[in-house]
Design a protein around this motif. Structure first.
Motif, PDB file in Angstrom:
ATOM      1  N   LYS A  10     -72.628  11.416 104.621  1.00 56.00           N
ATOM      2  CA  LYS A  10     -73.971  11.948 104.919  1.00 56.00           C
ATOM      3  C   LYS A  10     -74.992  11.175 104.088  1.00 56.00           C
ATOM      4  O   LYS A  10     -74.881  11.128 102.861  1.00 56.00           O
ATOM      5  CB  LYS A  10     -73.997  13.433 104.559  1.00 56.00           C
ATOM      6  CG  LYS A  10     -75.342  14.104 104.713  1.00 56.00           C
ATOM      7  CD  LYS A  10     -75.219  15.593 104.374  1.00 56.00           C
ATOM      8  CE  LYS A  10     -76.537  16.325 104.494  1.00 56.00           C
ATOM      9  NZ  LYS A  10     -76.423  17.750 104.142  1.00 56.00           N
ATOM     10  N   ILE A  11     -75.973  10.591 104.756  1.00 56.15           N
ATOM     11  CA  ILE A  11     -77.051   9.892 104.058  1.00 56.15           C
ATOM     12  C   ILE A  11     -78.262  10.832 104.035  1.00 56.15           C
ATOM     13  O   ILE A  11     -78.696  11.321 105.083  1.00 56.15           O
ATOM     14  CB  ILE A  11     -77.452   8.572 104.776  1.00 56.15           C
ATOM     15  CG1 ILE A  11     -76.213   7.706 105.059  1.00 56.15           C
ATOM     16  CG2 ILE A  11     -78.503   7.815 103.973  1.00 56.15           C
ATOM     17  CD1 ILE A  11     -75.521   7.162 103.851  1.00 56.15           C
ATOM     18  N   ARG A  12     -78.783  11.089 102.846  1.00 51.41           N
ATOM     19  CA  ARG A  12     -79.883  12.057 102.714  1.00 51.41           C
ATOM     20  C   ARG A  12     -80.806  11.624 101.576  1.00 51.41           C
ATOM     21  O   ARG A  12     -80.455  10.739 100.788  1.00 51.41           O
ATOM     22  CB  ARG A  12     -79.333  13.453 102.466  1.00 51.41           C
ATOM     23  CG  ARG A  12     -78.276  13.473 101.361  1.00 51.41           C
ATOM     24  CD  ARG A  12     -77.567  14.797 101.256  1.00 51.41           C
ATOM     25  NE  ARG A  12     -76.217  14.637 100.744  1.00 51.41           N
ATOM     26  CZ  ARG A  12     -75.421  15.631 100.408  1.00 51.41           C
ATOM     27  NH1 ARG A  12     -75.830  16.857 100.522  1.00 51.41           N
ATOM     28  NH2 ARG A  12     -74.211  15.414  99.958  1.00 51.41           N
ATOM     29  N   ASP A  13     -81.932  12.284 101.477  1.00 49.05           N
ATOM     30  CA  ASP A  13     -82.933  11.874 100.489  1.00 49.05           C
ATOM     31  C   ASP A  13     -82.521  12.199  99.057  1.00 49.05           C
ATOM     32  O   ASP A  13     -82.961  11.558  98.124  1.00 49.05           O
ATOM     33  CB  ASP A  13     -84.280  12.527 100.792  1.00 49.05           C
ATOM     34  CG  ASP A  13     -84.977  11.835 101.963  1.00 49.05           C
ATOM     35  OD1 ASP A  13     -84.801  10.610 102.094  1.00 49.05           O
ATOM     36  OD2 ASP A  13     -85.678  12.512 102.729  1.00 49.05           O
ATOM     37  N   ARG A  14     -81.705  13.250  98.854  1.00 51.49           N
ATOM     38  CA  ARG A  14     -81.168  13.537  97.520  1.00 51.49           C
ATOM     39  C   ARG A  14     -79.752  14.078  97.683  1.00 51.49           C
ATOM     40  O   ARG A  14     -79.355  14.497  98.772  1.00 51.49           O
ATOM     41  CB  ARG A  14     -82.055  14.501  96.737  1.00 51.49           C
ATOM     42  CG  ARG A  14     -82.472  15.703  97.501  1.00 51.49           C
ATOM     43  CD  ARG A  14     -83.186  16.733  96.682  1.00 51.49           C
ATOM     44  NE  ARG A  14     -83.198  17.928  97.494  1.00 51.49           N
ATOM     45  CZ  ARG A  14     -84.285  18.457  98.034  1.00 51.49           C
ATOM     46  NH1 ARG A  14     -85.470  17.954  97.792  1.00 51.49           N
ATOM     47  NH2 ARG A  14     -84.207  19.529  98.793  1.00 51.49           N
ATOM     48  N   ALA A  15     -79.017  14.068  96.581  1.00 54.15           N
ATOM     49  CA  ALA A  15     -77.563  14.266  96.679  1.00 54.15           C
ATOM     50  C   ALA A  15     -77.161  15.676  97.094  1.00 54.15           C
ATOM     51  O   ALA A  15     -76.042  15.899  97.522  1.00 54.15           O
ATOM     52  CB  ALA A  15     -76.913  13.907  95.356  1.00 54.15           C
ATOM     53  N   SER A  16     -78.043  16.665  96.948  1.00 53.67           N
ATOM     54  CA  SER A  16     -77.662  18.012  97.335  1.00 53.67           C
ATOM     55  C   SER A  16     -78.890  18.710  97.918  1.00 53.67           C
ATOM     56  O   SER A  16     -80.018  18.292  97.666  1.00 53.67           O
ATOM     57  CB  SER A  16     -77.151  18.731  96.085  1.00 53.67           C
ATOM     58  OG  SER A  16     -77.374  20.094  96.148  1.00 53.67           O
ATOM     59  N   TYR A  17     -78.651  19.770  98.710  1.00 57.90           N
ATOM     60  CA  TYR A  17     -79.758  20.600  99.160  1.00 57.90           C
ATOM     61  C   TYR A  17     -80.713  19.820 100.048  1.00 57.90           C
ATOM     62  O   TYR A  17     -81.924  19.995  99.979  1.00 57.90           O
ATOM     63  CB  TYR A  17     -80.510  21.066  97.900  1.00 57.90           C
ATOM     64  CG  TYR A  17     -81.043  22.478  97.959  1.00 57.90           C
ATOM     65  CD1 TYR A  17     -80.225  23.540  98.281  1.00 57.90           C
ATOM     66  CD2 TYR A  17     -82.384  22.735  97.679  1.00 57.90           C
ATOM     67  CE1 TYR A  17     -80.726  24.822  98.331  1.00 57.90           C
ATOM     68  CE2 TYR A  17     -82.887  24.018  97.723  1.00 57.90           C
ATOM     69  CZ  TYR A  17     -82.052  25.064  98.049  1.00 57.90           C
ATOM     70  OH  TYR A  17     -82.546  26.325  98.085  1.00 57.90           O
ATOM     71  N   ALA A  18     -80.173  18.906 100.856  1.00 64.23           N
ATOM     72  CA  ALA A  18     -81.034  18.127 101.763  1.00 64.23           C
ATOM     73  C   ALA A  18     -80.295  17.922 103.078  1.00 64.23           C
ATOM     74  O   ALA A  18     -79.070  17.747 103.093  1.00 64.23           O
ATOM     75  CB  ALA A  18     -81.383  16.782 101.145  1.00 64.23           C
TER      76      ALA A  18
END
Ligand SMILES: Cc1cc2nc3c(=O)[nH]c(=O)nc-3n(C[C@H](O)[C@H](O)[C@H](O)COP(=O)(O)OP(=O)(O)OC[C@H]3O[C@@H](n4cnc5c(N)ncnc54)[C@H](O)[C@@H]3O)c2cc1C
Ligand code: SF4
Length: 328
Positions: free
Chosen positions: A230-238
């Protein structure tokens, strides 16, 4: 917040009867999405039917498949011994979602039914065809960085937000649905919908129906080599910008069978059938993986702020395939 009635039936029949009786009634499970939508005025049910007393929390091995109850918590599913052993892709996808606190409340059925995170959908001062059919789409020419690049329509370019559902799509799960007419089963790939002319409809659940369980085929060969990135803006909660679920059945260096699905790119979990067909019988190589990614992206289209996904998505497919097949 508006006033609403609240009931907590102890049988499935009573819950379904209550849903049928009241046009604006809705089930509530963990409440992690529905309560937010109510607080923001996106939805206003006059009755909440709390289904958490129903005996739908089991996770069990059946002949040829694993059955997961619709009220099993996301945390319990992701940490369950059977799921870790037989469906590691599902476990990884769940762990990539939300936060530990949310996963402790969120249920399998609620996760499937969660609504898009498009900011225009949540902002009742903005036009949104999904919230209010015919009002327009704020995202089409707006700030659409999180939005779809595949399967969108000029009525809606929102993406489906779940991580869990991307793994379930790749694993060829089946959704078991109950109503007063009995049970029906639909393939996971047919549960969620593309927006077309009716973006207000996220899925094919009908009025008076309840998701009661998910059945996932037991396939040891695919379980051995599977990965969710999963590519996301921050490592958790996104939420995902792009995510990829891959499971490969390998015979030596040859791919006997491939399963690929993507999140963060479409209105529903996006299965990459053409890329899967291309990979079948091919040997493991970066060149073949890049070609599979190019095939998957054939009809992709950006809407401005999300153009970066046109590169990010194929790169993520290629990298996930490399990692899962052991090419470093
Ligand atoms: C801050 C935040 C971050 C998050 N990040 C992520 C993330 O990164 N990845 C991710 O995948 N998710 C994420 N989520 C979403 C979260 O996973 C969902 O809110 C959750 O899975 C919903 O489950 P629930 O049981 O709480 O559903 P509820 O909120 O109780 O219900 C949601 C909907 O499902 C319906 N429903 C519930 N159960 C059934 C059933 N059995 N049959 C029919 N209808 C049913 C309800 O009527 C309602 O319409 C995030 C949520 C928040 C608030
Ligand atoms: S993308 Fe869909 S959910 Fe978002 S504003 Fe447009 S119609 Fe609404």
């Amino acid at each position: 917040m508006i006033n609403f009635d609240y009931i907590k039936p102890s049988s499935q029949k009573a819950a379904i009867d209550a849903l049928n009786k009241d046009a604006t009634a809705q089930f509530i499970a963990g409440g992690t999405n529905l309560v937010d939508l109510m607080k923001r005025g996106v939805t206003a049910p006059q009755k909440l039917i709390d289904i958490t007393n129903l005996p739908l929390k089991n996770i069990e091995q059946r002949k040829g498949f694993i059955r997961i109850g619709a009220l099993a918590l996301n945390s319990d599913v992701s940490e369950h011994e059977l799921i870790n052993k037989k469906l590691p892709l599902l476990s990884q996808a769940l762990q990539a979602g939300a936060s530990p606190q949310l996963r402790n409340m969120a249920t399998v059925g609620g996760n499937m039914m969660q609504r898009t995170r498009c900011t225009y959908f949540y902002d009742t001062t903005m036009p949104c065809n999904k919230r209010q059919p015919g009002s327009g789409c704020g995202a089409l020419k707006g700030y659409n960085r999180m939005h779809a690049i595949l399967g969108a329509s000029d009525k809606c370019i929102a993406v489906h937000p779940s991580d869990m559902c991307i793994a379930l799509a790749a694993l060829d799960a089946t959704v078991v649905i109950s109503s007063n007419k009995g049970d029906r089963r639909i393939p996971f790939a047919d549960f969620h919908r593309l927006p077309g002319l009716t973006p207000e409809k996220d899925n094919n659940l009908q009025k008076g129906e309840m998701i009661t369980s998910i059945e996932v085929p037991d396939n040891d060969a695919l379980a051995k080599r599977s990965l969710y990135i999963k590519i996301r803006d921050r490592a958790s909660y996104a939420f995902a910008l792009v995510s990829v679920a891959v499971a490969l059945d390998m015979k030596g260096n040859t791919i006997a069978n491939a399963r690929l699905a993507m999140g963060g790119v479409a209105h529903k979990p996006w299965r990459l059938i053409a890329a899967e067909n291309f990979l079948k019988g091919k040997t493991v190589s970066v060149e073949n993986f890049k070609q599979a990614a190019a095939i998957a992206m054939k009809d992709a289209k950006g809407y401005g702020y999300n153009n970066f996904k046109l590169k990010l998505a194929p790169n993520t497919i290629t990298e996930t395939l490399k990692k899962v097949s052991g090419i470093t």
